[in-house]
Design a protein around this motif. Sequence first.
Motif, mmCIF file in Angstrom:
data_model
loop_
_atom_site.group_PDB
_atom_site.id
_atom_site.type_symbol
_atom_site.label_atom_id
_atom_site.label_comp_id
_atom_site.label_asym_id
_atom_site.label_seq_id
_atom_site.Cartn_x
_atom_site.Cartn_y
_atom_site.Cartn_z
ATOM 1 N N PRO A 232 0.808 -1.217 0.000
ATOM 2 C CA PRO A 232 0.000 0.000 0.000
ATOM 3 C C PRO A 232 0.845 1.273 0.000
ATOM 4 O O PRO A 232 1.993 1.280 0.460
ATOM 5 N N ALA A 233 0.265 2.340 -0.505
ATOM 6 C CA ALA A 233 0.971 3.620 -0.565
ATOM 7 C C ALA A 233 1.330 4.130 0.817
ATOM 8 O O ALA A 233 2.293 4.882 0.975
ATOM 9 N N SER A 234 0.572 3.703 1.830
ATOM 10 C CA SER A 234 0.821 4.181 3.194
ATOM 11 C C SER A 234 2.168 3.731 3.738
ATOM 12 O O SER A 234 2.680 4.308 4.698
ATOM 13 N N VAL A 235 2.759 2.687 3.135
ATOM 14 C CA VAL A 235 4.066 2.202 3.596
ATOM 15 C C VAL A 235 5.106 2.270 2.473
ATOM 16 O O VAL A 235 6.137 1.606 2.525
ATOM 17 N N ALA A 236 4.829 3.086 1.456
ATOM 18 C CA ALA A 236 5.724 3.169 0.299
ATOM 19 C C ALA A 236 7.102 3.695 0.659
ATOM 20 O O ALA A 236 8.078 3.417 -0.042
ATOM 21 N N ASP A 237 7.202 4.475 1.719
ATOM 22 C CA ASP A 237 8.488 5.063 2.118
ATOM 23 C C ASP A 237 9.337 4.121 2.967
ATOM 24 O O ASP A 237 10.479 4.458 3.299
ATOM 25 N N CYS A 238 8.778 2.975 3.340
ATOM 26 C CA CYS A 238 9.526 2.055 4.201
ATOM 27 C C CYS A 238 10.706 1.452 3.434
ATOM 28 O O CYS A 238 10.547 0.897 2.347
ATOM 29 N N GLY A 239 11.863 1.575 3.995
ATOM 30 C CA GLY A 239 13.108 1.242 3.321
ATOM 31 C C GLY A 239 13.940 2.502 3.265
ATOM 32 O O GLY A 239 15.109 2.522 3.648
ATOM 33 N N LYS A 240 13.303 3.575 2.795
ATOM 34 C CA LYS A 240 13.891 4.903 2.949
ATOM 35 C C LYS A 240 13.686 5.358 4.388
ATOM 36 O O LYS A 240 14.588 5.905 5.029
ATOM 37 N N HIS A 241 12.459 5.144 4.908
ATOM 38 C CA HIS A 241 12.156 5.366 6.325
ATOM 39 C C HIS A 241 12.505 4.108 7.122
ATOM 40 O O HIS A 241 12.637 3.017 6.571
ATOM 41 N N ARG A 242 12.606 4.267 8.406
ATOM 42 C CA ARG A 242 12.873 3.155 9.331
ATOM 43 C C ARG A 242 11.534 2.580 9.769
ATOM 44 O O ARG A 242 10.793 3.197 10.552
ATOM 45 N N CYS A 243 11.182 1.390 9.268
ATOM 46 C CA CYS A 243 9.878 0.783 9.544
ATOM 47 C C CYS A 243 10.052 -0.616 10.123
ATOM 48 O O CYS A 243 11.056 -1.294 9.866
ATOM 49 N N THR A 244 9.030 -1.052 10.844
ATOM 50 C CA THR A 244 9.102 -2.380 11.463
ATOM 51 C C THR A 244 7.730 -3.005 11.599
ATOM 52 O O THR A 244 6.706 -2.308 11.689
ATOM 53 N N ARG A 245 7.720 -4.324 11.604
ATOM 54 C CA ARG A 245 6.560 -5.096 12.051
ATOM 55 C C ARG A 245 6.941 -5.765 13.362
ATOM 56 O O ARG A 245 8.065 -6.234 13.521
ATOM 57 N N LEU A 246 5.993 -5.850 14.275
ATOM 58 C CA LEU A 246 6.253 -6.408 15.599
ATOM 59 C C LEU A 246 5.639 -7.798 15.738
ATOM 60 O O LEU A 246 4.556 -8.075 15.214
ATOM 61 N N PHE A 247 6.341 -8.652 16.474
ATOM 62 C CA PHE A 247 5.830 -9.957 16.875
ATOM 63 C C PHE A 247 5.649 -9.884 18.388
ATOM 64 O O PHE A 247 6.614 -9.734 19.132
ATOM 65 N N VAL A 248 4.393 -9.977 18.811
ATOM 66 C CA VAL A 248 4.006 -9.606 20.167
ATOM 67 C C VAL A 248 3.514 -10.822 20.937
ATOM 68 O O VAL A 248 2.739 -11.638 20.419
ATOM 69 N N LYS A 249 3.947 -10.921 22.188
ATOM 70 C CA LYS A 249 3.517 -12.016 23.058
ATOM 71 C C LYS A 249 3.163 -11.461 24.430
ATOM 72 O O LYS A 249 3.872 -10.615 24.977
ATOM 73 N N VAL A 250 2.048 -11.921 24.967
ATOM 74 C CA VAL A 250 1.709 -11.597 26.345
ATOM 75 C C VAL A 250 2.726 -12.268 27.256
ATOM 76 O O VAL A 250 3.066 -13.434 27.048
ATOM 77 N N LYS A 251 3.247 -11.556 28.229
ATOM 78 C CA LYS A 251 4.201 -12.171 29.148
ATOM 79 C C LYS A 251 3.559 -13.366 29.843
ATOM 80 O O LYS A 251 2.487 -13.254 30.423
ATOM 81 N N ASN A 252 4.229 -14.518 29.747
ATOM 82 C CA ASN A 252 3.714 -15.765 30.310
ATOM 83 C C ASN A 252 2.361 -16.135 29.715
ATOM 84 O O ASN A 252 1.523 -16.753 30.377
ATOM 85 N N GLY A 253 2.143 -15.732 28.462
ATOM 86 C CA GLY A 253 0.849 -15.999 27.844
ATOM 87 C C GLY A 253 0.956 -16.248 26.353
ATOM 88 O O GLY A 253 1.969 -16.759 25.857
ATOM 89 N N SER A 254 -0.089 -15.888 25.636
ATOM 90 C CA SER A 254 -0.231 -16.222 24.221
ATOM 91 C C SER A 254 0.384 -15.164 23.310
ATOM 92 O O SER A 254 0.642 -14.033 23.722
ATOM 93 N N TRP A 255 0.594 -15.572 22.063
ATOM 94 C CA TRP A 255 1.014 -14.644 21.021
ATOM 95 C C TRP A 255 -0.192 -13.870 20.522
ATOM 96 O O TRP A 255 -1.299 -14.404 20.459
ATOM 97 N N ILE A 256 0.013 -12.624 20.148
ATOM 98 C CA ILE A 256 -1.031 -11.810 19.532
ATOM 99 C C ILE A 256 -0.553 -11.417 18.144
ATOM 100 O O ILE A 256 0.528 -10.846 17.993
#
Length: 274
Positions: A232-256
């Motif tokens: 999407p155009a909303s992330v077209a600058d990623c690479g030039k900009h510093r962008c990330t996707r997160l992998f998130v887990k509840v502490k002592n719990g499940s992945w979200i």
Amino acid sequence: MRTVVHRHLGKVVAGAAIAVAGTAVMVGITLPGSAGADDSGGQGTGRTTRTAGQSQGQAQGQGTAAVQPGVVEQAPAEGDRGKGRDPLTDDETERVEKLALDRGLSRSSENVEGDKGPQRITVGLSEPEANELDDPNAPRRAEVSFYDYKDDSLVTRTVNLDTGKVESTDTQHGVQPPLSRDETVEAARLLIADRLGAGLRADYKDATGKKLTTPDQLMLNGMVFRAVPGTPASVADCGKHRCTRLFVKVKNGSWIDSRDLVIDLSARKVAKIG
């Protein structure tokens, strides 16, 4: 057409699936207890013998020397300078960071939170020059890399630890090294506060019964995201900009599952890609 799956606890994914994406595994270590501490027979015999000996010594007017408790010795302090290809010591790391970050770079750059000074990425021992490979007295050098969020540049400086001088500076654009811990935490902070983080907040509330307010409540891993044809155009600058996707887990719990959300750290915005 692409089907959008509604976010809820149904989007809490198994730890094994996310681990394939490069998520680290946390390992708990239990320290062993005192071996033989429950040998009551041996201890009882020793106490009986000592008591008898003390009584006899007292009867003869002689004192008994007290048994001194054991002492655990502290590990020796790390030296302030390494040798040859030894890893950088803590003192060397601290010193080289100060040498690499001069007043000009401090004033002209910004870190991931928008404050003055660049974002430190890595510090490590640099490779020797080609003509120094067999020289045991070759100077120790370190490379320090910073990300400047003001103009989205990666600045790498080589510092000679023997002379204390910056020998070279390399500035590049469009180069995206792995994220530092501080950047990953800031990305989570932006996501939690954003309207697109509503699903993450709801899933956390369903999983724990508590409100998600800070990154400290989560276990986090982040991967650099680059735009590719068709994103999407909303992330077209990623690479030039510093962008990330997160992998998130509840502490002592499940992945979200939050993989459809991209955090643009340079623009401080969150976008949805799926």
